[in-house]
Design a protein around this motif. Structure first.
Motif, short mmCIF file in Angstrom:
data_model
loop_
_atom_site.label_atom_id
_atom_site.label_comp_id
_atom_site.label_asym_id
_atom_site.label_seq_id
_atom_site.Cartn_x
_atom_site.Cartn_y
_atom_site.Cartn_z
N GLY A 71 -9.95 2.32 12.30
CA GLY A 71 -10.47 2.24 10.98
C GLY A 71 -9.28 2.67 9.85
O GLY A 71 -8.29 2.95 10.27
N LYS A 72 -9.69 2.17 8.54
CA LYS A 72 -8.66 2.33 7.51
C LYS A 72 -7.98 3.62 7.16
O LYS A 72 -6.79 3.87 7.07
N ASP A 73 -8.89 4.80 7.23
CA ASP A 73 -8.29 6.04 7.00
C ASP A 73 -7.17 6.66 8.13
O ASP A 73 -6.02 7.17 7.72
N ASN A 74 -7.55 6.46 9.34
CA ASN A 74 -6.71 6.77 10.37
C ASN A 74 -5.26 5.98 10.44
O ASN A 74 -4.43 6.13 10.83
N THR A 75 -5.63 4.55 10.08
CA THR A 75 -4.43 3.60 10.08
C THR A 75 -3.69 3.97 9.05
O THR A 75 -2.27 4.05 9.51
N ILE A 76 -3.81 4.30 7.85
CA ILE A 76 -3.15 4.76 6.59
C ILE A 76 -2.25 5.77 7.04
O ILE A 76 -1.21 5.89 6.81
N GLU A 77 -3.09 6.85 7.61
CA GLU A 77 -2.48 8.32 7.70
C GLU A 77 -1.55 8.26 9.04
O GLU A 77 -0.54 8.72 9.00
N ILE A 79 -6.38 -2.56 6.23
CA ILE A 79 -5.93 -1.95 5.00
C ILE A 79 -5.11 -3.12 4.07
O ILE A 79 -4.93 -2.71 2.94
N GLY A 80 -5.11 -4.27 4.53
CA GLY A 80 -4.27 -5.19 3.59
C GLY A 80 -2.76 -5.25 3.85
O GLY A 80 -2.39 -4.01 4.07
N ILE A 81 -2.23 -6.15 3.76
CA ILE A 81 -0.83 -6.31 3.95
C ILE A 81 0.01 -5.80 2.90
O ILE A 81 1.17 -5.42 3.30
N ARG A 82 -0.39 -5.68 1.73
CA ARG A 82 0.31 -5.24 0.62
C ARG A 82 0.98 -3.68 1.23
O ARG A 82 1.87 -3.38 0.64
#
Length: 486
Positions: free
Chosen positions: A245-251, A283-286
């Motif tokens: 998921g998004k949060d774990n991916t970003i962190e 999360i988007g490629i940006r």
């Protein structure tokens, strides 16, 4: 006829023993094919207590006989008393699955799979725990790295076979050890299974298992000393983003992706870039764009032409994810540079890449951004670069875009902008350029209207058809014939 002790009830076993000891292979084979008949005569209890132990203890024979035995035992479920007693068939089939001849082993495995469907879930889990898991645990820690490698290579299949409980209790620790193995080949095989292993974990505690047990190992592998290990991990690690998921991916994952995009090994960077669609969904490629650009530039200029070729093939995917503004600002120059690469395969792939970009970004973008640059190369001093203009104008993929995707405006672009450049190049001093003009006119001809064909294309082709170079004459005459301009 009675057995040796006079007991008629021993007759089938006694006869079977005699026949299996006979020197005639065909007789032994026939006796094996009669096993179901013998089992029926014995009854289910004696089949379990006498026939199967005898077969298990005496498995040595010609491969043809063993093959027949392996096949017969796969149909023995009801002859041993039904699903409740099907586990009795495991010992002889396990023995057959270890013989030297491949076809015998394959048939034994086929029969094992067949009878496994007869087990109840509870029984199967207890067959697994008692008979299979000790062997699997031993194999995962075997002294031979090749054995451990095979365990790692087949880990996803093993995981599906043993079920969620055994996976959680036994396979998670085993997988950790394989990811930390002292042999790089084993670590690479295990790293390649990270995504599949995580996907197949039970949903109720999947995230906890990954974050606690798997991710720490993955973080170590990102900086592994072996490039094959890092490359294997890079080919699958992006898939973890959709699982966590998004949060774990970003962190937790994003720092790993960024580190891999800066890795010294081009295959690592390439594998990350080739799987960007996974992280883009989450999360988007940006989020990666600042690190992504340097990695792409380095790959685009790599000394190995196959690396350059690979990044070209992923460019349309990147363009679609990054958007037209980012592409024009950061990547357009790269795409144009590939058109004049010293390797023909790169120039050809770059041409095809442009056509795919045209399809993605549309006719207006092509007319304003690509067409002027492509046509400008018609005046390049290098004849190979001049021919790139012809390849771009006449590429088969381009014509498909023209006719099926962008519609009529491209006829106008082709007639007013591209055709004059191609016709002018018919006077080129290099014969290779001139005969490619003929080939290009043949390909773009169907896009042109009849007036342009008759008044502009036909005279040029007729001139080329009388050229001093034989190849130029041939392709010009072929174009005249195909376009029906004679």
């Amino acid at each position: 006829m009675a057995g040796a002790d006079g007991d008629d009830s021993l007759y089938p076993i006694a006869v079977l023993i005699d026949e299996l000891r006979n020197e005639d292979v065909q007789l032994r084979l026939n006796s094996i094919k009669k096993l179901s008949t013998i089992a029926l005569a014995l009854g289910v209890e004696r089949t379990r207590t006498e026939l199967l132990p005898f077969l298990t203890d005496t498995i040595y024979d010609e491969d043809e006989v063993l093959l027949a035995l392996a096949e017969q035992l796969g149909n023995f479920t009801m002859l041993v008393g039904g699903p409740e007693y099907v586990h009795c068939l495991l010992p002889p089939l396990e023995s057959l699955a270890t013989v030297e001849e491949t076809v015998v082993r394959d048939k034994a495995v086929e029969s094992l799979r067949k009878i496994s469907q007869e087990h109840s879930p509870v029984d199967l889990e207890e067959d697994l725990e008692t008979l299979v898991m000790p062997t699997l645990r031993q194999a995962a820690e075997d002294k031979s790295w090749r054995v451990r490698y095979m365990v790692a290579d087949k880990f996803s299949e093993l995981q599906k076979a043993v079920g969620p409980e055994i996976t959680k209790n036994d396979l998670v620790p085993a997988f950790q050890n394989l990811l930390k193995d002292c042999e790089a080949e084993v670590r690479a095989a295990a790293a390649n299974k990270v995504k599949e292993f995580c996907e197949n974990l039970p949903e109720d505690n999947r995230e906890q298992i990954i974050m606690t047990h798997i991710l720490p190992c993955v973080k170590e592998l990102v900086s592994d000393t072996n490039q094959h290990v890092k490359s294997a991990l890079a080919s699958v690690i992006m898939g973890l983003s959709t699982i966590l998921g998004k949060d774990n991916t970003i962190e937790h994952l994003l720092p790993l992706f960024l580190a891999q995009l800066k890795d010294e090994c081009p295959e690592v960077r390439l594998n990350i870039i080739s799987n960007l669609d996974c992280v883009n969904e989450v999360i988007g490629i940006r989020q990666l764009s600042q690190s992504l650009l340097p990695a792409i530039v380095e790959l685009a200029e790599d000394a190995k032409w196959r690396v350059r070729l690979a990044i070209i093939e992923y460019m349309p995917l990147l363009a679609g994810q990054l958007g037209v503004e980012f592409f024009d600002e950061k990547l357009n120059t790269l795409c144009m540079a590939w058109l004049i690469d010293h390797v023909y395969a790169i120039r050809e792939a770059a041409t095809c890449n442009l056509m795919k970009l045209v399809e993605k970004f549309g006719a207006e973008w092509a007319q304003n951004t690509i067409v002027p640059k492509v046509l400008g190369m018609a005046n390049d001093p290098n004849y190979l670069h001049r021919m790139t203009t012809l390849f771009s104008c006449s590429h088969v993929y381009f014509l498909r875009v023209v006719v099926h995707c962008c519609g009529y405006p491209y006829r106008e672009i082709t007639t007013k902008q591209m055709l004059p450049v191609v016709l002018k190049m018919s006077n080129d001093q290099v014969a290779n350029v001139r005969f490619n003009v003929a080939k290009s006119l043949q390909k773009i001809g169907p896009v042109l209207d009849s007036n342009a064909l008759q008044t502009e294309v036909k005279p040029v082709l007729e001139k080329l058809a009388s050229d001093t170079d034989m190849d130029v004459k041939y392709f010009a005459q072929e174009a005249i014939s195909v376009l029906a301009l004679a």
